[in-house]
Design an enzyme around this catalytic site. Structure first.
Site, PDB file in Angstrom:
ATOM      1  N   LYS A  13       0.837  -1.217   0.000  1.00 13.71           N
ATOM      2  CA  LYS A  13       0.000   0.000   0.000  1.00 13.71           C
ATOM      3  C   LYS A  13       0.867   1.260   0.000  1.00 13.71           C
ATOM      4  O   LYS A  13       0.666   2.162  -0.804  1.00 13.71           O
ATOM      5  CB  LYS A  13      -0.930   0.025   1.229  1.00 13.71           C
ATOM      6  CG  LYS A  13      -1.849  -1.172   1.353  1.00 13.71           C
ATOM      7  CD  LYS A  13      -2.742  -1.075   2.572  1.00 13.71           C
ATOM      8  CE  LYS A  13      -2.020  -1.080   3.893  1.00 13.71           C
ATOM      9  NZ  LYS A  13      -1.316  -2.350   4.198  1.00 13.71           N
ATOM     10  N   ARG A  88      -9.695   1.516   8.417  1.00 12.69           N
ATOM     11  CA  ARG A  88      -9.262   0.146   8.714  1.00 12.69           C
ATOM     12  C   ARG A  88     -10.348  -0.647   9.413  1.00 12.69           C
ATOM     13  O   ARG A  88     -10.124  -1.792   9.767  1.00 12.69           O
ATOM     14  CB  ARG A  88      -8.077   0.232   9.662  1.00 12.69           C
ATOM     15  CG  ARG A  88      -6.779  -0.114   9.017  1.00 12.69           C
ATOM     16  CD  ARG A  88      -5.726   0.157  10.055  1.00 12.69           C
ATOM     17  NE  ARG A  88      -4.624  -0.721   9.929  1.00 12.69           N
ATOM     18  CZ  ARG A  88      -3.501  -0.370   9.316  1.00 12.69           C
ATOM     19  NH1 ARG A  88      -3.374   0.801   8.751  1.00 12.69           N
ATOM     20  NH2 ARG A  88      -2.505  -1.208   9.277  1.00 12.69           N
ATOM     21  N   ARG A 128      11.913  -6.430   5.540  1.00 15.29           N
ATOM     22  CA  ARG A 128      11.956  -4.981   5.790  1.00 15.29           C
ATOM     23  C   ARG A 128      12.470  -4.693   7.200  1.00 15.29           C
ATOM     24  O   ARG A 128      13.319  -3.821   7.391  1.00 15.29           O
ATOM     25  CB  ARG A 128      10.559  -4.371   5.615  1.00 15.29           C
ATOM     26  CG  ARG A 128      10.548  -2.865   5.846  1.00 15.29           C
ATOM     27  CD  ARG A 128       9.187  -2.252   5.621  1.00 15.29           C
ATOM     28  NE  ARG A 128       8.192  -2.761   6.569  1.00 15.29           N
ATOM     29  CZ  ARG A 128       6.915  -2.391   6.569  1.00 15.29           C
ATOM     30  NH1 ARG A 128       6.488  -1.530   5.672  1.00 15.29           N
ATOM     31  NH2 ARG A 128       6.086  -2.876   7.456  1.00 15.29           N
ATOM     32  N   ARG A 130      10.886  -3.427  10.047  1.00 12.13           N
ATOM     33  CA  ARG A 130      10.437  -2.279  10.842  1.00 12.13           C
ATOM     34  C   ARG A 130      10.187  -2.752  12.265  1.00 12.13           C
ATOM     35  O   ARG A 130      10.077  -3.954  12.506  1.00 12.13           O
ATOM     36  CB  ARG A 130       9.149  -1.725  10.203  1.00 12.13           C
ATOM     37  CG  ARG A 130       8.837  -0.299  10.534  1.00 12.13           C
ATOM     38  CD  ARG A 130       7.684   0.221   9.678  1.00 12.13           C
ATOM     39  NE  ARG A 130       6.408  -0.391  10.035  1.00 12.13           N
ATOM     40  CZ  ARG A 130       5.292  -0.281   9.295  1.00 12.13           C
ATOM     41  NH1 ARG A 130       5.314   0.412   8.177  1.00 12.13           N
ATOM     42  NH2 ARG A 130       4.180  -0.871   9.689  1.00 12.13           N
ATOM     43  N   ARG A 141      -1.004  -8.647  13.211  1.00 16.18           N
ATOM     44  CA  ARG A 141      -1.509  -7.614  12.280  1.00 16.18           C
ATOM     45  C   ARG A 141      -2.374  -8.254  11.197  1.00 16.18           C
ATOM     46  O   ARG A 141      -3.400  -7.691  10.803  1.00 16.18           O
ATOM     47  CB  ARG A 141      -0.332  -6.847  11.662  1.00 16.18           C
ATOM     48  CG  ARG A 141       0.282  -5.835  12.643  1.00 16.18           C
ATOM     49  CD  ARG A 141       1.713  -5.454  12.274  1.00 16.18           C
ATOM     50  NE  ARG A 141       1.865  -4.834  10.989  1.00 16.18           N
ATOM     51  CZ  ARG A 141       3.040  -4.767  10.341  1.00 16.18           C
ATOM     52  NH1 ARG A 141       4.130  -5.321  10.863  1.00 16.18           N
ATOM     53  NH2 ARG A 141       3.109  -4.149   9.180  1.00 16.18           N
TER      54      ARG A 141
END
Ligand code: AP5
Length: 185
Positions: A13, A88, A128, A130, A141
């Site tokens: 996204k 969301r 990634r 994070r 999540r």
């Protein structure tokens, strides 16, 4: 021109919203990025939000809605915007609808559902790295996405605002599909 990007964590996204925003010269508004800015500045909102973000849970609506409304009232949004990661859940989607009906901004709302399989998004997010990209938090999540965000697919489909894009393709292939979808608006 107003776009909402929804999809599971790691579907791309943010990556794609930045590209489309640049192409259309409209702001890319990511609630995750705004929240992370608050966390790094240790604002009161950031300190409250961090607890939820570290767990992979949604930050409560009462902390998010004022933040989004304030951002959407900034002058750079007059020609439109791309919302990335908001709404969301259904209450947030209803909030957007009410906000739009009370403003005079022209143009249709299009909702891009960028989807990708769990195995692919987990692989991307672990690479990634994070702060909230640990295996346990990613799984949480994804669960929160399935429970709270996927009802938006039917919410927007029933309003004929939904556009499906395959986020498992390469970044450039996804961008090509998005350009076509955006041109059709
Ligand atoms: P947020 O920042 O919105 O995170 P997210 O939805 O989990 O999304 P990600 O940033 O992880 O994924 P993405 O789909 O944007 O993918 P990206 O382009 O980055 O939210 C974080 C937290 O903030 C939430 O958990 C919640 O606590 C809170 N929050 C935020 N908004 C909220 C709201 N509205 N209400 C309540 N709480 C809220 O790409 C991921 C990786 O994959 C990158 O490394 C990228 O390079 C790579 N990649 C992208 N596309 C491809 C591709 N096609 N092929 C290969 N790799 C790719």
């Amino acid at each position: 021109m107003r776009f909402i990007f929804i999809g599971p964590p790691g579907a791309g996204k943010g990556t794609q919203a930045i590209r489309v925003a640049e192409m259309l010269q409209i702001p890319h508004i990511s609630t995750g990025d705004i929240l992370r800015q608050h966390v790094s500045e240790q604002t009161s909102l950031g300190q409250q939000a961090k607890v939820y973000m570290d767990r992979g849970e949604l930050v409560p609506d009462q902390l998010i809605l004022d933040m989004v409304q304030y951002r959407l009232e900034q002058a750079d949004t007059s020609r439109g915007w791309i919302l990335d990661g908001f709404p969301r859940n259904v209450p947030q989607a209803i909030f957007v609808e009410k906000l739009l009906s009370s403003t005079s901004t022209e143009g249709a709302l299009k909702v891009i559902n960028l989807d990708a399989p769990d195995d692919e998004v987990v692989k991307r997010l672990l690479a990634r790295g994070r702060r909230d990209d640990t295996e346990d938090t990613i799984r949480r999540r994804l669960q929160v996405y399935r429970e709270q965000t996927t009802p938006l697919i039917e919410f927007y489909n029933s309003r004929q605002q939904l556009c499906q894009i395959d986020g498992s393709l390469s970044m450039d292939e996804v961008t090509t599909q998005l350009k076509q979808a955006v041109a059709a608006v």
